[in-house]
Motif scaffolding. Structure first.
Motif, PDB file in Angstrom:
ATOM      1  N   ASP A   1      13.732 -11.043 -53.854  1.00  0.00           N
ATOM      2  CA  ASP A   1      12.407 -11.277 -53.283  1.00  0.00           C
ATOM      3  C   ASP A   1      11.296 -11.126 -54.315  1.00  0.00           C
ATOM      4  O   ASP A   1      10.116 -11.044 -53.953  1.00  0.00           O
ATOM      5  CB  ASP A   1      12.156 -10.309 -52.121  1.00  0.00           C
ATOM      6  CG  ASP A   1      13.006 -10.618 -50.911  1.00  0.00           C
ATOM      7  OD1 ASP A   1      13.239 -11.816 -50.634  1.00  0.00           O
ATOM      8  OD2 ASP A   1      13.444  -9.676 -50.226  1.00  0.00           O
TER       9      ASP A   1
ATOM     10  N   THR B   1       9.364  -6.392 -53.381  1.00  0.00           N
ATOM     11  CA  THR B   1       9.573  -5.485 -52.261  1.00  0.00           C
ATOM     12  C   THR B   1      10.002  -4.131 -52.794  1.00  0.00           C
ATOM     13  O   THR B   1      10.386  -3.993 -53.961  1.00  0.00           O
ATOM     14  CB  THR B   1      10.671  -6.003 -51.316  1.00  0.00           C
ATOM     15  OG1 THR B   1      11.916  -6.053 -52.042  1.00  0.00           O
ATOM     16  CG2 THR B   1      10.343  -7.388 -50.776  1.00  0.00           C
TER      17      THR B   1
ATOM     18  N   THR C   1       7.021  -3.327 -43.146  1.00  0.00           N
ATOM     19  CA  THR C   1       8.451  -3.029 -43.019  1.00  0.00           C
ATOM     20  C   THR C   1       9.059  -2.912 -44.419  1.00  0.00           C
ATOM     21  O   THR C   1       8.414  -3.269 -45.411  1.00  0.00           O
ATOM     22  CB  THR C   1       9.195  -4.140 -42.252  1.00  0.00           C
ATOM     23  OG1 THR C   1       9.322  -5.291 -43.108  1.00  0.00           O
ATOM     24  CG2 THR C   1       8.467  -4.522 -40.973  1.00  0.00           C
ATOM     25  N   PRO C   2      10.299  -2.456 -44.515  1.00  0.00           N
ATOM     26  CA  PRO C   2      10.943  -2.404 -45.833  1.00  0.00           C
ATOM     27  C   PRO C   2      11.087  -3.770 -46.492  1.00  0.00           C
ATOM     28  O   PRO C   2      11.262  -3.852 -47.709  1.00  0.00           O
ATOM     29  CB  PRO C   2      12.317  -1.798 -45.529  1.00  0.00           C
ATOM     30  CG  PRO C   2      12.105  -0.994 -44.289  1.00  0.00           C
ATOM     31  CD  PRO C   2      11.116  -1.781 -43.488  1.00  0.00           C
ATOM     32  N   GLU C   3      11.013  -4.852 -45.705  1.00  0.00           N
ATOM     33  CA  GLU C   3      11.153  -6.208 -46.246  1.00  0.00           C
ATOM     34  C   GLU C   3       9.810  -6.856 -46.577  1.00  0.00           C
ATOM     35  O   GLU C   3       9.769  -8.003 -47.033  1.00  0.00           O
ATOM     36  CB  GLU C   3      11.896  -7.098 -45.235  1.00  0.00           C
ATOM     37  CG  GLU C   3      13.363  -6.750 -45.068  1.00  0.00           C
ATOM     38  CD  GLU C   3      13.581  -5.489 -44.265  1.00  0.00           C
ATOM     39  OE1 GLU C   3      12.846  -5.284 -43.260  1.00  0.00           O
ATOM     40  OE2 GLU C   3      14.463  -4.689 -44.631  1.00  0.00           O
ATOM     41  N   THR C   4       8.701  -6.140 -46.381  1.00  0.00           N
ATOM     42  CA  THR C   4       7.387  -6.709 -46.672  1.00  0.00           C
ATOM     43  C   THR C   4       7.265  -7.026 -48.165  1.00  0.00           C
ATOM     44  O   THR C   4       7.604  -6.219 -49.018  1.00  0.00           O
ATOM     45  CB  THR C   4       6.273  -5.736 -46.257  1.00  0.00           C
ATOM     46  OG1 THR C   4       6.325  -5.554 -44.835  1.00  0.00           O
ATOM     47  CG2 THR C   4       4.900  -6.269 -46.635  1.00  0.00           C
ATOM     48  N   ILE C   5       6.757  -8.225 -48.440  1.00  0.00           N
ATOM     49  CA  ILE C   5       6.535  -8.674 -49.820  1.00  0.00           C
ATOM     50  C   ILE C   5       5.075  -8.422 -50.185  1.00  0.00           C
ATOM     51  O   ILE C   5       4.162  -8.792 -49.430  1.00  0.00           O
ATOM     52  CB  ILE C   5       6.875 -10.161 -49.968  1.00  0.00           C
ATOM     53  CG1 ILE C   5       8.361 -10.395 -49.671  1.00  0.00           C
ATOM     54  CG2 ILE C   5       6.522 -10.670 -51.365  1.00  0.00           C
ATOM     55  CD1 ILE C   5       8.755 -11.865 -49.579  1.00  0.00           C
TER      56      ILE C   5
ATOM     57  N   ALA D   1      12.752  -2.436 -52.050  1.00  0.00           N
ATOM     58  CA  ALA D   1      14.171  -2.435 -52.412  1.00  0.00           C
ATOM     59  C   ALA D   1      14.402  -3.134 -53.743  1.00  0.00           C
ATOM     60  O   ALA D   1      15.183  -2.667 -54.582  1.00  0.00           O
ATOM     61  CB  ALA D   1      14.998  -3.100 -51.313  1.00  0.00           C
ATOM     62  N   ASP D   2      13.721  -4.258 -53.964  1.00  0.00           N
ATOM     63  CA  ASP D   2      13.862  -4.970 -55.233  1.00  0.00           C
ATOM     64  C   ASP D   2      13.423  -4.097 -56.405  1.00  0.00           C
ATOM     65  O   ASP D   2      14.134  -3.977 -57.406  1.00  0.00           O
ATOM     66  CB  ASP D   2      13.026  -6.244 -55.221  1.00  0.00           C
ATOM     67  CG  ASP D   2      13.798  -7.460 -54.733  1.00  0.00           C
ATOM     68  OD1 ASP D   2      14.863  -7.274 -54.122  1.00  0.00           O
ATOM     69  OD2 ASP D   2      13.324  -8.592 -54.967  1.00  0.00           O
TER      70      ASP D   2
ATOM     71  N   ARG E   1       6.821 -12.669 -44.252  1.00  0.00           N
ATOM     72  CA  ARG E   1       6.962 -11.282 -44.721  1.00  0.00           C
ATOM     73  C   ARG E   1       5.889 -10.889 -45.735  1.00  0.00           C
ATOM     74  O   ARG E   1       5.883  -9.748 -46.210  1.00  0.00           O
ATOM     75  CB  ARG E   1       8.345 -11.090 -45.358  1.00  0.00           C
ATOM     76  CG  ARG E   1       9.483 -11.179 -44.386  1.00  0.00           C
ATOM     77  CD  ARG E   1      10.758 -10.638 -45.014  1.00  0.00           C
ATOM     78  NE  ARG E   1      11.430 -11.579 -45.895  1.00  0.00           N
ATOM     79  CZ  ARG E   1      11.902 -11.300 -47.089  1.00  0.00           C
ATOM     80  NH1 ARG E   1      11.730 -10.085 -47.611  1.00  0.00           N
ATOM     81  NH2 ARG E   1      12.525 -12.208 -47.803  1.00  0.00           N
TER      82      ARG E   1
ATOM     83  N   LYS F   1       9.842 -17.272 -46.796  1.00  0.00           N
ATOM     84  CA  LYS F   1       9.574 -15.838 -46.866  1.00  0.00           C
ATOM     85  C   LYS F   1       8.120 -15.499 -46.540  1.00  0.00           C
ATOM     86  O   LYS F   1       7.745 -14.325 -46.543  1.00  0.00           O
ATOM     87  CB  LYS F   1       9.920 -15.298 -48.250  1.00  0.00           C
ATOM     88  CG  LYS F   1      11.388 -15.441 -48.623  1.00  0.00           C
ATOM     89  CD  LYS F   1      11.676 -14.884 -50.008  1.00  0.00           C
ATOM     90  CE  LYS F   1      13.141 -15.060 -50.376  1.00  0.00           C
ATOM     91  NZ  LYS F   1      13.458 -14.512 -51.718  1.00  0.00           N
TER      92      LYS F   1
END
Length: 406
Positions: free
Chosen positions: A226, A278, A65-69, A280-281, A238, A235
């Motif tokens: 993140d 991530t 997902t977009p939040e996957t670390i 986004a980060d 994720r 977290k």
């Protein structure tokens, strides 16, 4: 930066051509090449594309997902380089200062001059290693995992491994400084532990642990919430597992997301490859660079600093100065700045791109590139080691540039 995607055509990207990126991503998963991956494309300060395919943790069926670390490994290097340049802007040193001014263990370096019957011959370094040498990977340092020279073997024997060490950042740097250099300072481009040494330099110059400086001066101002050297308990659901190509096809597990050493704070925080992040980060970091050092109205670096960092400092491409060993970039037509590869000649590099575009990647096949002329930033996240397994970075470049529509 607003991470909600806008209509691609609003920023000059053809939606009909982005479909090819969708299909390519699905094909990576369906073929078994990758367990999962995500791609983020931003142009003119807005996200035009964000898509995920496949699985982040196969054992538990956790979707990407977009939040996957993920482990970004050497995509840590540009962030560390920014930290160094912040201290440069603060007036603590000049780029041509010897690193031994701050790290005296590098004062009397010797250089590999050959080996016979297990004995390594060395000669004195012709000049000191400078801070610029470390930023450009021309210091003469190397990596133990290269497994190509007797110096690499010494690194392995002496435990010069910033990923696995359990002592301290300073201890590992001191051991590295006691070993011969692979080449004279400034003479060759060799991918190396140089950025880990720079992390220790940041700690010594700033008077605070490297990880604390990075969090306070880079990660927090960018809102990279993140991104860190470990994944805290809240977290961990994720966090992606890490894989290699399986012997019988598909992928094979090499680091379980629920048992990984990344779940605990690290004794040694590697400026060369220790961070998780991530999409986004990392896009926030890319937008700061595209913004000539500003993000969300806040200046982190001067615009002339960004220009210097993203200029080629080699005088030619890496092929003319580098050795035919592993790096996260091709050598032909590509130079190197202060923490980034720099595109010089797309025709010679045999890939779409723009002169002046800068980039880097990580060992688990992650990658990013920033193209100021096109106001473009692209991030590819996955978890497959090594990064040379498949040419996915080049494939994504083709599909991305082919979608530009203005």
């Amino acid at each position: 930066m607003e991470m909600t995607p806008v209509a691609a055509e609003a920023v000059g990207i053809a939606p009909s051509r982005l479909v090819h990126v969708d299909r390519w991503m699905d094909a990576q998963v369906e073929s078994g090449r990758l367990a999962g991956l995500s791609v983020m494309i931003a142009r003119r300060g807005r996200v035009a594309y964000m898509n995920c395919a496949g699985i982040a943790d196969l054992a538990r069926g956790v979707a990407m997902t977009p939040e996957t670390i993920v482990r970004i490994y050497s995509m840590t290097k540009p962030l560390t380089s920014v930290a160094v340049m912040m201290l440069y802007e603060d007036g603590h040193f000049q780029l041509d200062d010897p690193v031994s001014r701050f790290l005296p263990e590098f004062e009397h370096m010797r250089v590999f001059a050959g080996a016979m019957q297990g004995k390594i011959d060395t000669v004195p370094a012709a000049r000191p290693i400078t801070i610029r040498d470390l930023l450009t990977h021309t210091s003469g340092l190397t990596y133990g995992f290269m497994d190509a020279t007797p110096v690499d073997a010494l690194y392995r024997r002496m435990g010069v491994d910033f990923q696995m060490a359990e002592t301290s950042l300073g201890d590992v740097v001191r051991i590295a400084a006691s070993l011969p250099l692979l080449a004279q300072p400034g003479a060759e481009w060799n991918y190396s532990i140089a950025t880990d040494v720079l992390g220790h330099l940041v700690a010594v110059v700033s008077g605070r642990p490297f990880e604390d400086f990075l969090r306070a001066r880079v990660l927090a101002p960018l809102g990279m919430v993140d991104t860190d050297f470990h994944v805290p308990a809240e977290k961990q659901a994720r966090f992606a597992s890490n894989y290699r190509r399986g012997d019988a096809g598909g992928v094979a597990l090499i680091d379980d997301a629920r048992e990984s050493r990344y779940l605990r704070p690290r004794a040694v925080c590697s400026g060369g490859g220790g961070l998780v992040s991530t999409a986004a980060d990392y896009m926030r970091f890319c937008q700061m660079m595209l913004g000539d050092g500003t993000y969300a109205g806040r200046r982190l670096l001067g615009r002339k600093t960004v220009a210097l960092m993203t200029s080629n400092h080699l005088g030619g491409d890496m092929a003319s100065m580098g050795q035919a060993r592993f790096s996260e970039s091709s050598y032909e037509g590509v130079g190197f700045g202060l923490g980034f590869s720099v595109m010089l000649d797309p025709a010679r590099a045999q890939i779409f791109g723009t002169p002046g575009e800068y980039a880097w990647g990580g060992a688990a096949s992650t990658a990013f590139w920033i193209d100021p002329a096109e106001e473009l930033a692209v991030i590819l996240l996955t978890q497959l080691m090594p990064s040379s397994t498949y040419p996915i970075r080049r494939e994504l470049r083709v599909l991305t540039y082919a979608a530009l529509d203005d």
